[in-house]
Write an enzyme that holds these catalytic residues in place. Structure first.
Site, PDB file in Angstrom:
ATOM      1  N   HIS A  84      -0.120   0.854  -2.909  1.00 34.66           N
ATOM      2  CA  HIS A  84       0.203   2.267  -2.727  1.00 34.66           C
ATOM      3  C   HIS A  84       0.170   2.928  -4.100  1.00 34.66           C
ATOM      4  O   HIS A  84       0.636   2.358  -5.083  1.00 34.66           O
ATOM      5  CB  HIS A  84       1.610   2.431  -2.122  1.00 34.66           C
ATOM      6  CG  HIS A  84       2.017   3.870  -2.017  1.00 34.66           C
ATOM      7  ND1 HIS A  84       1.676   4.652  -0.935  1.00 34.66           N
ATOM      8  CD2 HIS A  84       2.684   4.676  -2.866  1.00 34.66           C
ATOM      9  CE1 HIS A  84       2.127   5.881  -1.125  1.00 34.66           C
ATOM     10  NE2 HIS A  84       2.752   5.921  -2.290  1.00 34.66           N
ATOM     11  N   ASP A 163      10.033   8.683   9.551  1.00 38.35           N
ATOM     12  CA  ASP A 163       9.498   9.284   8.320  1.00 38.35           C
ATOM     13  C   ASP A 163       8.820  10.614   8.615  1.00 38.35           C
ATOM     14  O   ASP A 163       8.910  11.545   7.820  1.00 38.35           O
ATOM     15  CB  ASP A 163       8.506   8.336   7.634  1.00 38.35           C
ATOM     16  CG  ASP A 163       7.968   8.949   6.338  1.00 38.35           C
ATOM     17  OD1 ASP A 163       8.796   9.237   5.450  1.00 38.35           O
ATOM     18  OD2 ASP A 163       6.754   9.162   6.224  1.00 38.35           O
ATOM     19  N   ARG A 170      12.194  17.409   4.732  1.00 47.06           N
ATOM     20  CA  ARG A 170      12.217  17.403   3.247  1.00 47.06           C
ATOM     21  C   ARG A 170      11.326  18.497   2.695  1.00 47.06           C
ATOM     22  O   ARG A 170      11.678  19.187   1.736  1.00 47.06           O
ATOM     23  CB  ARG A 170      11.727  16.046   2.714  1.00 47.06           C
ATOM     24  CG  ARG A 170      12.759  14.942   2.818  1.00 47.06           C
ATOM     25  CD  ARG A 170      12.112  13.587   2.571  1.00 47.06           C
ATOM     26  NE  ARG A 170      11.621  13.427   1.214  1.00 47.06           N
ATOM     27  CZ  ARG A 170      10.701  12.530   0.846  1.00 47.06           C
ATOM     28  NH1 ARG A 170      10.182  11.700   1.730  1.00 47.06           N
ATOM     29  NH2 ARG A 170      10.314  12.438  -0.408  1.00 47.06           N
ATOM     30  N   SER A 185      10.612   6.556   2.221  1.00 45.29           N
ATOM     31  CA  SER A 185       9.390   7.003   2.888  1.00 45.29           C
ATOM     32  C   SER A 185       8.215   6.064   2.592  1.00 45.29           C
ATOM     33  O   SER A 185       7.508   5.615   3.501  1.00 45.29           O
ATOM     34  CB  SER A 185       9.084   8.428   2.397  1.00 45.29           C
ATOM     35  OG  SER A 185       7.830   8.844   2.836  1.00 45.29           O
ATOM     36  N   LYS A 189       6.898   2.621   5.353  1.00 44.45           N
ATOM     37  CA  LYS A 189       5.566   2.592   5.963  1.00 44.45           C
ATOM     38  C   LYS A 189       4.820   1.313   5.583  1.00 44.45           C
ATOM     39  O   LYS A 189       4.094   0.747   6.393  1.00 44.45           O
ATOM     40  CB  LYS A 189       4.781   3.842   5.550  1.00 44.45           C
ATOM     41  CG  LYS A 189       5.311   5.090   6.287  1.00 44.45           C
ATOM     42  CD  LYS A 189       4.581   6.337   5.897  1.00 44.45           C
ATOM     43  CE  LYS A 189       4.979   6.782   4.518  1.00 44.45           C
ATOM     44  NZ  LYS A 189       4.673   8.159   4.174  1.00 44.45           N
TER      45      LYS A 189
HETATM   46  N1  IUR Z   1       4.238   9.623  -0.226  1.00 42.29           N
HETATM   47  C1  IUR Z   1       4.994   9.240   0.807  1.00 42.29           C
HETATM   48  O1  IUR Z   1       4.536   8.518   1.680  1.00 42.29           O
HETATM   49  N2  IUR Z   1       6.275   9.676   0.870  1.00 42.29           N
HETATM   50  C2  IUR Z   1       6.828  10.475  -0.049  1.00 42.29           C
HETATM   51  O2  IUR Z   1       7.981  10.836   0.041  1.00 42.29           O
HETATM   52  C3  IUR Z   1       6.001  10.862  -1.139  1.00 42.29           C
HETATM   53  C4  IUR Z   1       4.718  10.439  -1.206  1.00 42.29           C
HETATM   54  I1  IUR Z   1       6.765  12.119  -2.584  1.00 42.29           I
END
Ligand code: IUR
Length: 452
Positions: A84, A163, A170, A185, A189
């Site tokens: 990521h 999320d 958010r 978040s 995932k």
């Molecule tokens: N990418 C995500 O998947 N979640 C987040 O809160 C952010 C970037 I900032």
């Protein structure tokens, strides 16, 4: 069990929420029995008071379990990996790294995102290839991982529904930039992908989420701890994000740069990131004894062409015609016989003699965004053909009037203001070769030993 107002009050007053309290909050978010204003108030309380690493780990675990958690065949144990990135300008690492890992025998269920504001998105880049379908069901993902080894897809409806709700709230309550909420978040995932190992590319610099190395390190350490707490071996690289990664910015131009990289002609900074991030995954899963051996294995899979074959197979498995995939992957490909080219191109010229001291990636990204390459709100379309190619490197000596940027644009043409803003991205100096020496992109590594 405490009521939602009690939980909000506890966090508002600086208390640490218990596992049961966090579980109750996420359950109510997921089954939509909480009011949006209560969710917003809780998120603001978390933004203000923070969370301990333990609370963050529980939040992440509960978010992950709010939906489907993928499961893989037993034979893939230890092989399912992903990376990521916190996002940047010209960040095309995934398109090279996923097939390189598949070529090394790994299984990569890469669930990626779209671009927003100045940051590009892997899914938008891939969608510039006609036919490429980023929407795949979990069964289709498994099939592609089985036959090819890697796929790059969008979030499915069933994964981490909490999320989706929390991110939406958010976004409209100014609570995006909270370390525990970001960690929850991102890692929930990745946790739902049931990975053996995860590597994070946490960027710092003017075109990154966090501008300075210390803040990026704090985020990286938290992400690594929380990832490991879910049972995924998680490590991170801290990499600088001031200019661009590689020379191309803009969706289809970036795809072309990736294809060139997979043919062995990649820019040094992109190859460095691919090798280090991939090498860390190989090291964390125990298939090499150290990072340098991991880097070599990843590099060999790119230079030897095995990663390109995986990319070609992935394109076909995700809907690109055999003919188009073959054309893109052939030596001396005519890329624009497949990828749409922008209507217009224009060279920007250097205003004086000098050494290239700096190229500001943030400025390039902002103007390209205005010209249609990016989106301001989720759901908006992007123009895949708009982009720019950098024609100079840091430290290079240039003469006045030399072409330094090739801009690809559509109608209406860029305004004089936009052109002068683009020109302001370039800084020339004299006798500054010392300072302008290209530095390595990755500045620090955070090992999986970081624990709660
Ligand atoms: N990418 C995500 O998947 N979640 C987040 O809160 C952010 C970037 I900032």
């Amino acid at each position: 069990m405490s009521s939602i107002p009690d939980l909000i009050k506890k966090k508002r007053d600086g208390g640490a929420l218990s596992d049961e309290e966090i579980k109750a909050f996420i359950a109510r978010v997921t089954d939509k029995t909480i009011q949006d204003c209560q969710t917003g108030a809780m998120l603001m309380a978390i933004w203000q008071k923070g969370m301990t690493a333990e609370e963050t780990a529980t939040l992440t675990q509960e978010m992950m379990s709010s939906g489907e958690v993928m499961s893989w065949p037993k034979e893939w144990a230890g092989l399912v990996v992903d990376k990521h990135s916190t996002g940047g300008v010209g960040d095309k690492v995934s398109l090279v790294l996923a097939p390189a890992l598949a070529a090394c025998g790994y299984k990569v269920p890469m669930i990626s995102g779209r671009g927003l504001a100045h940051t590009g998105g892997t899914l938008d880049k891939l969608e510039s290839i006609p036919g490429f379908n980023i929407q795949q069901s979990i069964d289709q993902i498994k099939d592609i991982m089985d036959s090819v080894g890697c796929c790059i897809v969008g979030q499915t409806e069933t994964l981490v529904p909490a999320d989706r709700v929390l991110y939406g709230v958010r976004d409209v309550t100014s609570t995006v930039d909270s370390l525990p909420l970001i960690a929850g978040s991102i890692i929930s995932k990745k946790g739902a992908e049931s990975l053996s190992a995860l590597v994070l590319d946490v960027k710092f610099g003017r075109a990154a989420l966090y501008k300075d190395l210390d803040s990026a390190r704090e985020l990286a350490q938290l992400l690594v701890k929380v990832g490991n707490s879910l049972g995924m071996r998680t490590g991170a690289a801290l990499s600088s994000m001031d200019g661009t990664i590689g020379r191309c910015v803009g969706n289809s131009l970036e795809v072309i740069e990736c294809l060139e990289t997979l043919k062995g002609n990649g820019p040094d900074d992109l190859m460095e990131l691919v090798q280090i991030l991939g090498g860390l995954l190989l090291e964390m899963t125990g298939s090499v004894s150290d990072l340098s051996e991991g880097r070599r294995r990843i590099s060999d899979s790119v230079i030897g062409g095995a990663a390109l074959s995986k990319f070609q197979a992935m394109m076909e498995a995700q809907g690109v015609s055999r003919e188009a995939a073959g054309t893109l992957c052939s030596a001396h490909a005519d890329y624009h016989s497949v990828l749409r080219r922008a209507e217009h191109r224009r060279h920007l010229e250097t205003p004086a003699d000098g050494d290239v001291v700096d190229v500001d990636g943030m400025i390039l990204a902002e103007v390209l965004h205005q010209l249609g390459a990016g989106r301001s709100k989720s759901g908006e379309p992007v123009n895949h053909s708009v982009g720019a190619k950098l024609l100079v490197s840091l430290g290079q000596k240039v003469k006045k009037g030399a072409a330094w940027l090739e801009l690809h644009y559509e109608d209406p043409a860029p305004t004089a203001d936009q052109i002068s803003r683009l020109q302001s991205a370039l800084t020339l100096g004299t006798d500054t070769q010392q300072d302008a020496q290209p530095q390595t992109v990755v500045r620090e590594l955070i090992s999986p030993q970081e624990r709660l």
